[in-house]
Design an enzyme around this catalytic site. Structure first.
Site, mmCIF file in Angstrom:
data_model
loop_
_atom_site.group_PDB
_atom_site.id
_atom_site.type_symbol
_atom_site.label_atom_id
_atom_site.label_comp_id
_atom_site.label_asym_id
_atom_site.label_seq_id
_atom_site.Cartn_x
_atom_site.Cartn_y
_atom_site.Cartn_z
ATOM 1 N N GLY A 68 0.789 -1.212 0.000
ATOM 2 C CA GLY A 68 0.000 0.000 0.000
ATOM 3 C C GLY A 68 0.824 1.267 0.000
ATOM 4 O O GLY A 68 0.375 2.318 -0.464
ATOM 5 N N SER A 69 2.059 1.195 0.497
ATOM 6 C CA SER A 69 2.927 2.375 0.528
ATOM 7 C C SER A 69 3.559 2.649 -0.834
ATOM 8 O O SER A 69 4.036 3.757 -1.079
ATOM 9 C CB SER A 69 4.037 2.189 1.575
ATOM 10 N N SER A 125 6.925 4.384 3.724
ATOM 11 C CA SER A 125 6.474 3.253 4.543
ATOM 12 C C SER A 125 5.465 3.788 5.534
ATOM 13 O O SER A 125 5.824 4.586 6.411
ATOM 14 C CB SER A 125 7.641 2.590 5.273
ATOM 15 N N SER A 181 3.909 2.447 8.040
ATOM 16 C CA SER A 181 4.216 2.108 9.440
ATOM 17 C C SER A 181 5.585 2.619 9.864
ATOM 18 O O SER A 181 5.850 2.818 11.049
ATOM 19 C CB SER A 181 4.181 0.589 9.629
ATOM 20 N N THR A 189 8.721 -1.102 7.561
ATOM 21 C CA THR A 189 8.856 -2.023 6.432
ATOM 22 C C THR A 189 10.325 -2.341 6.182
ATOM 23 O O THR A 189 11.103 -1.456 5.801
ATOM 24 C CB THR A 189 8.226 -1.425 5.163
ATOM 25 N N ARG A 200 -2.963 -0.070 3.114
ATOM 26 C CA ARG A 200 -3.729 -0.089 1.866
ATOM 27 C C ARG A 200 -4.890 0.889 1.875
ATOM 28 O O ARG A 200 -5.429 1.228 0.822
ATOM 29 C CB ARG A 200 -4.247 -1.507 1.590
ATOM 30 N N GLU A 246 -6.255 -8.700 -0.256
ATOM 31 C CA GLU A 246 -6.180 -8.324 1.160
ATOM 32 C C GLU A 246 -7.556 -8.188 1.808
ATOM 33 O O GLU A 246 -7.731 -8.546 2.974
ATOM 34 C CB GLU A 246 -5.412 -7.015 1.317
ATOM 35 N N HIS A 279 0.446 -10.169 -26.456
ATOM 36 C CA HIS A 279 1.630 -10.766 -27.077
ATOM 37 C C HIS A 279 2.061 -12.059 -26.401
ATOM 38 O O HIS A 279 3.088 -12.632 -26.764
ATOM 39 C CB HIS A 279 2.775 -9.744 -27.070
ATOM 40 N N LYS A 292 5.222 -11.966 8.978
ATOM 41 C CA LYS A 292 6.125 -11.006 9.617
ATOM 42 C C LYS A 292 6.661 -11.552 10.938
ATOM 43 O O LYS A 292 7.840 -11.360 11.267
ATOM 44 C CB LYS A 292 5.397 -9.680 9.846
#
Length: 333
Positions: free
Chosen positions: A39-40, A81, A83, A86, A133, A218, A234, A329
């Site tokens: 989202g960032s 970021s 938060s 990241t 997000r 998400e 293509h 995480k």
């Protein structure tokens, strides 16, 4: 509330424009590298779409721990970021410090903001209390602010955005109401129990295709894919032949149109839709009205965000938590 807040975030930021100033001097800038994930990063790509005809400096979005070897003293680095925690962005930022003084941080705080302050870099602090997000209004506007302050783009774009906020609020308000005419609710039913494959137009709706895919993953907790036209013509168009042989295929193809698309891209989308329909593959088109490309791009983001929300509700899933991302995480730690 997070989805509904998108135009509100934009309005808040425009009202606070004067408070977002740069303390440092910036030397000649030949290129821009935006560091960010998820989202960032999408905020920077939305900016790219909005200013593609207004910016003469190339902008590259870098989703990685490593950075390109062309970064030098004339590169502007924007480390984004939400938060501030990241790890990919933090590591990439640490590698740019030795290469350029032109660095700006966008965050709500965290380690990245602290590092930026320690290194005397400009730090744009944006409001907290959202998931990354859901904070794209803040990230889009903060990056636009920087580019305006650095005279890379003209401030007229803010006036253009200011004029459409009321229209965006009304549109989101309509889509937030339960109704048998609610376009987002109706569309979520069409793609229920399918694997959506979203196609956007190159330099047009491609950023919304990427955003929509991420929101379905998400918020709706389903697998989804995206690609762009004309590139998919293509290679990927041929891959649908085998899908056609499987009568139980559960794909749904979504074409994101805009009236400013190149005429050949528009023609390609129409023909491809017909080809896939003849293969018994479900096809749908999404297009919105608006007087400018900026208005239509923002409205398409609003529409697809609401679709992802209603699809989560139809799947009896809470769209807010991202438990698997959190588990990942925790394991990485």
């Amino acid at each position: 509330k997070s989805i509904y807040s998108f135009p509100i975030q934009i309005d808040e930021m425009i009202k606070q424009y004067e408070s977002y100033k740069l303390k440092n001097r910036y030397t000649e800038i030949n290129n821009i590298l935006v560091l960010g994930m998820g989202g960032s990063a999408i905020g920077a790509e939305i900016c790219q779409a909005l200013i593609k005809d207004k910016c003469s400096v190339p902008i590259i979005v870098n989703r990685n721990y490593i950075i390109p070897n062309w970064v030098n003293s004339k590169t502007l680095v924007i480390a984004s970021s939400y938060s501030g925690e990241t790890e990919e962005t933090i590591e990439a930022y640490s590698k740019t410090i030795e290469l350029t003084k032109n660095i700006i941080i966008v965050s709500t705080g965290g380690v990245l903001s602290q590092m930026g302050n320690d290194n005397n870099h400009d730090v744009f602090i944006i409001p907290k209390s959202y998931q990354p997000r859901a904070a794209i209004g803040y990230s889009v506007m903060s990056i636009l602010f920087m580019l305006i302050r650095l005279n890379i783009i003209d401030s007229l774009i803010l006036n253009e955005i200011k004029k459409i906020i009321g229209s965006l609020l009304d549109y989101s308000d309509d889509l937030s109401r339960v109704s048998n005419k609610n376009q987002a609710m109706l569309f979520s039913e069409k793609i229920l129990n399918t694997v959506p494959v979203i196609y956007g137009s190159s330099l047009g709706t491609e950023v919304v295709a990427l955003r929509f895919k991420g929101q379905l993953q998400e918020n709706s907790k389903i697998i989804a894919y995206h690609n762009i036209v004309p590139e998919m013509n293509h290679n990927e168009i041929e891959g649908w032949n085998l899908v056609n042989n499987n009568k139980n295929n559960n794909f749904s193809v979504i074409w994101l149109h805009d009236r400013n698309d190149h005429q050949q891209i528009n023609k390609r989308m129409i023909i491809c839709k017909e080809l896939l329909e003849n293969m018994n593959i479900k096809n749908y088109t999404l297009e919105v009205n608006g007087s400018t490309f900026t208005e239509r791009l923002f409205k398409l983001i609003v529409l697809t965000d609401w679709i992802s929300f209603y699809l989560a509700i139809r799947n009896n899933i809470d769209p807010s938590p991202v438990k698997t991302i959190s588990k990942l995480k925790d394991r990485l730690k």
